[in-house]
Write an enzyme that holds these catalytic residues in place. Structure first.
Site, short mmCIF file in Angstrom:
data_model
loop_
_atom_site.label_atom_id
_atom_site.label_comp_id
_atom_site.label_asym_id
_atom_site.label_seq_id
_atom_site.Cartn_x
_atom_site.Cartn_y
_atom_site.Cartn_z
N ARG A 1 0.85 -1.19 0.00
CA ARG A 1 0.00 0.00 0.00
C ARG A 1 0.89 1.24 0.00
NH1 ARG A 1 2.36 2.36 3.53
NH2 ARG A 1 0.82 4.00 3.40
N GLY A 2 0.23 2.40 -0.21
CA GLY A 2 1.00 3.62 -0.37
C GLY A 2 1.12 3.92 -1.86
N ALA A 3 0.88 5.19 -2.22
CA ALA A 3 0.71 5.53 -3.63
C ALA A 3 1.81 5.00 -4.56
CB ALA A 3 0.61 7.05 -3.76
N ARG B 1 -7.64 -0.65 -6.54
CA ARG B 1 -7.81 0.50 -5.63
C ARG B 1 -7.97 1.75 -6.49
NH1 ARG B 1 -4.24 1.09 -0.52
NH2 ARG B 1 -6.13 2.21 0.09
N GLN C 1 -1.68 3.03 9.87
CA GLN C 1 -0.41 3.08 9.11
C GLN C 1 0.63 3.93 9.83
OE1 GLN C 1 -3.44 3.45 7.76
NE2 GLN C 1 -3.53 2.81 5.63
N ASP D 1 -2.31 10.99 -2.56
CA ASP D 1 -2.68 9.86 -3.41
C ASP D 1 -3.11 10.32 -4.80
OD1 ASP D 1 -2.57 7.35 -1.60
OD2 ASP D 1 -3.33 8.98 -0.38
N ASN E 1 -5.76 12.54 0.11
CA ASN E 1 -4.78 11.80 0.92
C ASN E 1 -5.57 11.06 1.99
OD1 ASN E 1 -1.94 11.20 1.40
ND2 ASN E 1 -2.21 12.25 3.33
N LYS E 2 -4.87 10.29 2.79
CA LYS E 2 -5.51 9.46 3.82
C LYS E 2 -6.54 10.24 4.63
CE LYS E 2 -5.04 5.91 4.30
NZ LYS E 2 -5.96 4.94 3.62
#
Ligand code: MRU
Length: 353
Positions: free
Chosen positions: A51-53, A93, A192, A233, A243-244
């Site tokens: 995970r993570g862009a 995603r 995270q 993201d 973003n998150k």
């Protein structure tokens, strides 16, 4: 990322095999998974093993390349097979732009040959790492000696192929000997920040504390935070940034206290097709992520426990959009720019890919 003295990328290829750090096992176990199947890569992205862009982008690129290699054995119609694979990868995603950036490039190369696809995927991964490193160079001067920095979610090395974005300037400043202190938002529901950012900072020896998600305003009011740096993201053409979930709240509070709020992201995260943040698709994830938490007991055996009232349901939007007006600047591999200048960077990326 350096783990026990060895440098790792989060995602890499060895021939026609792809390997990646299994992020769901961190921080309790360091496990590397291996696959030669694009379907496995889709599963890894969907279940957030990766995970993570930027890391998602790199694995999506390699997944596309693996699909090109698998195609001749699986379907006489090469184009149909890789087209379907691309749709499958892109359905894993929806929010991180880097995933689509990677599939576009690798699919186009794959139309020529599987070898070209693998070379293009490797380029996507290498570019992600070098962009992140550059972000560290440009962001470092923003960090004064003695700075308190708040970050949200995980935009460190684990979220990219290497170096990370929000944490790349932090690592650079720390290596230079600046005294700094990082407050890592725990970032519920998947934590995270508490699990991954804290693990990364610990590995690098950067002084830090994990803080509850609702502590940011109090820390700012007490003068503990000099700047906020988060990742992104997807960035719309007007600078609105997904973003998150929780990033928006940090940005509004930072604005109230006059604290600079920076987004650190490579230009591959900018999506000119999204004119504003309203055009960004926000992923909604399973309510189980809110209702349950997972961790080891004193003996190290993992357990998944219910942490909410039995019978209640949960809403779980994975991202929010911070309007450009709250963003002081974007730290990119091409330099630091204000939101109004974001589109110039896309042109610059095309001029020197
Ligand atoms: O849902 P995730 O963990 O893939 O979320 C993406 C993120 O890590 C954050 O939004 C991050 O700050 C963006 S940069 C990787």
């Amino acid at each position: 990322v350096k783990v026990n003295g060895t440098d790792y990328r989060t995602v890499w290829a060895e021939g026609h095999t792809v390997r990646f750090i299994e992020q769901n096992r961190l921080p309790f176990a360091f496990v590397i998974n291996t696959t030669s199947s694009y379907v496995d890569c889709c599963h890894a992205i969907r279940t957030m093993q990766v995970r993570g862009a930027g890391a998602i982008g790199a694995l999506a690129g390699f997944a596309m390349a693996l699909a090109c290699h698998e195609a001749p054995e699986k379907d006489p119609d090469y184009r149909k097979f890789i087209g379907n694979a691309r749709s499958e990868i892109e359905a894993t995603r929806p929010t991180a732009r880097n995933l689509f950036h990677a599939t576009e490039l690798v699919y186009a190369a794959g139309l020529e040959s599987p070898e070209k696809a693998m070379a293009a995927a490797q380029q996507v991964a290498d570019r992600d790492a070098s962009d992140s490193q550059q972000i560290g160079e440009f962001g470092n001067p923003l960090i004064r000696d003695g700075a308190g920095i708040l970050t949200h979610c995980n935009a460190g090395c684990l979220a990219f192929v290497d170096y990370g974005t929000a944490l790349s300037p932090v690592y650079k400043a720390h290596r230079e000997g600046k005294k700094l202190f990082v407050y890592a938002d725990e970032t519920r529901p998947r934590s995270q920040g508490a699990r991954l950012t804290a693990w990364e900072l610990h590995q690098a020896g950067v002084p830090h504390l994990i803080v509850p998600d609702n502590a940011a305003a109090a820390l700012m009011a007490k003068g503990k935070i000099d700047l906020v740096i988060t990742g992104a993201d997807r960035i719309a053409a007007n600078g609105d940034t997904a973003n998150k979930i929780g990033t928006l709240e940090r940005a509004i509070v930072a604005c109230e206290f006059g604290i600079p709020f920076y987004i650190a992201a490579p230009t591959s995260t900018i999506d000119p097709a999204c004119k504003t943040g309203d055009d960004i698709v926000i992923e909604e994830r399973d309510e189980e992520e809110v209702l349950y938490q997972e961790g080891p007991d004193a003996q190290g055996t993992m357990h998944r426990i219910l942490v909410c009232s039995p019978g209640s349901h949960a809403l779980n939007p994975a991202f929010d959009v911070t309007p450009a007006k709250y963003i002081t600047g974007f730290i990119t591999e091409k330099g630091i720019v204000e939101p109004e200048e974001i589109m110039k960077l896309v042109e610059a990326r095309h001029a020197s890919p």
